[in-house]
Scaffold this motif. Sequence first.
Motif, short mmCIF file in Angstrom:
data_model
loop_
_atom_site.label_atom_id
_atom_site.label_comp_id
_atom_site.label_asym_id
_atom_site.label_seq_id
_atom_site.Cartn_x
_atom_site.Cartn_y
_atom_site.Cartn_z
N GLU A 1 -3.92 -11.80 8.49
CA GLU A 1 -3.39 -10.86 9.49
C GLU A 1 -1.92 -11.15 9.78
O GLU A 1 -1.11 -10.22 9.93
CB GLU A 1 -4.19 -10.93 10.79
CG GLU A 1 -3.69 -9.96 11.84
CD GLU A 1 -4.49 -10.01 13.11
OE1 GLU A 1 -4.45 -9.02 13.84
OE2 GLU A 1 -5.13 -11.04 13.39
N ALA A 2 -1.54 -12.39 9.87
CA ALA A 2 -0.15 -12.75 10.12
C ALA A 2 0.75 -12.22 9.00
O ALA A 2 1.83 -11.68 9.26
CB ALA A 2 0.00 -14.26 10.27
N TRP A 3 0.30 -12.36 7.76
CA TRP A 3 1.09 -11.85 6.64
C TRP A 3 1.14 -10.32 6.64
O TRP A 3 2.17 -9.73 6.30
CB TRP A 3 0.52 -12.37 5.31
CG TRP A 3 0.92 -13.79 5.04
CD1 TRP A 3 0.13 -14.89 5.12
CD2 TRP A 3 2.22 -14.24 4.69
NE1 TRP A 3 0.86 -16.01 4.82
CE2 TRP A 3 2.16 -15.64 4.55
CE3 TRP A 3 3.44 -13.62 4.47
CZ2 TRP A 3 3.26 -16.41 4.21
CZ3 TRP A 3 4.55 -14.38 4.13
CH2 TRP A 3 4.45 -15.76 4.00
N ILE A 4 0.06 -9.70 7.04
CA ILE A 4 0.05 -8.23 7.13
C ILE A 4 1.04 -7.75 8.18
O ILE A 4 1.84 -6.83 7.93
CB ILE A 4 -1.37 -7.71 7.42
CG1 ILE A 4 -2.25 -7.86 6.19
CG2 ILE A 4 -1.33 -6.25 7.88
CD1 ILE A 4 -3.71 -7.54 6.43
N VAL B 1 3.11 3.42 7.19
CA VAL B 1 3.10 1.96 7.04
C VAL B 1 2.43 1.33 8.26
O VAL B 1 1.58 0.43 8.12
CB VAL B 1 4.53 1.42 6.87
CG1 VAL B 1 4.55 -0.09 6.81
CG2 VAL B 1 5.18 2.00 5.62
N LEU B 2 2.81 1.79 9.46
CA LEU B 2 2.19 1.27 10.67
C LEU B 2 0.69 1.60 10.71
O LEU B 2 -0.12 0.76 11.12
CB LEU B 2 2.88 1.85 11.91
CG LEU B 2 4.30 1.36 12.16
CD1 LEU B 2 4.96 2.18 13.26
CD2 LEU B 2 4.29 -0.11 12.52
N GLY B 3 0.34 2.80 10.25
CA GLY B 3 -1.07 3.18 10.21
C GLY B 3 -1.87 2.31 9.25
O GLY B 3 -2.98 1.88 9.57
N ALA B 4 -1.30 2.04 8.08
CA ALA B 4 -1.99 1.18 7.11
C ALA B 4 -2.14 -0.24 7.66
O ALA B 4 -3.19 -0.87 7.49
CB ALA B 4 -1.21 1.16 5.79
N GLY B 5 -1.10 -0.72 8.35
CA GLY B 5 -1.20 -2.05 8.96
C GLY B 5 -2.26 -2.10 10.04
O GLY B 5 -3.04 -3.07 10.13
N ALA B 6 -2.33 -1.06 10.87
CA ALA B 6 -3.34 -1.02 11.92
C ALA B 6 -4.74 -0.94 11.32
O ALA B 6 -5.68 -1.58 11.81
CB ALA B 6 -3.09 0.17 12.84
N PHE B 7 -4.88 -0.17 10.24
CA PHE B 7 -6.18 -0.06 9.56
C PHE B 7 -6.60 -1.42 8.99
O PHE B 7 -7.76 -1.85 9.16
CB PHE B 7 -6.11 0.99 8.45
CG PHE B 7 -7.38 1.13 7.67
CD1 PHE B 7 -8.47 1.78 8.21
CD2 PHE B 7 -7.48 0.58 6.40
CE1 PHE B 7 -9.65 1.90 7.51
CE2 PHE B 7 -8.66 0.69 5.69
CZ PHE B 7 -9.75 1.36 6.23
N ALA B 8 -5.66 -2.11 8.34
CA ALA B 8 -5.99 -3.42 7.75
C ALA B 8 -6.36 -4.43 8.85
O ALA B 8 -7.31 -5.21 8.69
CB ALA B 8 -4.80 -3.93 6.94
N ARG B 9 -5.64 -4.40 9.97
CA ARG B 9 -5.96 -5.32 11.07
C ARG B 9 -7.32 -4.99 11.68
O ARG B 9 -8.08 -5.90 12.05
CB ARG B 9 -4.87 -5.27 12.12
CG ARG B 9 -3.57 -5.89 11.60
CD ARG B 9 -2.50 -5.89 12.63
NE ARG B 9 -2.86 -6.81 13.69
CZ ARG B 9 -2.32 -6.82 14.89
NH1 ARG B 9 -1.42 -5.92 15.21
NH2 ARG B 9 -2.70 -7.70 15.79
N ALA B 10 -7.65 -3.70 11.77
CA ALA B 10 -8.97 -3.33 12.31
C ALA B 10 -10.08 -3.83 11.38
O ALA B 10 -11.13 -4.29 11.85
CB ALA B 10 -9.05 -1.81 12.48
#
Length: 184
Positions: free
Chosen positions: A23-26, A155-164
């Motif tokens: 998550e930190a790297w994401i 990009v922000l959406g993909a990051g939020a999806f990956a964190r979820a």
Amino acid sequence: MSGRRHLWRWRRNPLRRREDVVEAWIVLAVWVLVTVVGAVVAPLAFRAAEHRFAEQRAHRHPVRAVLMDDAPHGVTAEWSADGRVQDAVRWVAPDGTSRTGRTLVDPSLPAGATVPLWQDDRGRLVTTAPTKPGEGRVEAGFLAVGAALAAAAPVLGAGAFARARLDRRRLALWDREWDLVGPR
């Protein structure tokens, strides 16, 4: 000490999980990409908008048109949002020919009244005056910010999806661990 607190996911810690490091790297990758995308898209959008406004200023010219009939008023008039009505006007194109067309005018104008309008290089009426240089820079700035935000949103959406997804994985791992420890 505060610098260590910001990078807590990279420090050695017995409670740190692999998902925390991922998550930190994401988060880092998302913010780097957002910064790069914004730094590329915003100036491009700004220059494109400035170029478009400069083209408008170069190709739109003021013209004095003459109202051909009394401006309509009453129930049958085609009203616009600003209270003006459609009526026929005549003007002289840049090539010297006389042109006629319809445009919005004040409802109180009599036939023969002059109306200030804008035309393009071919003599066609355009609906708005060209954007002034100062207004154009402000509008181009807003368009650049909007373009950068629009480009960064995926990009922000993909990051939020990956964190979820990582959060769901962590919760599933905690459930499994609790199933082992909870009955004791």
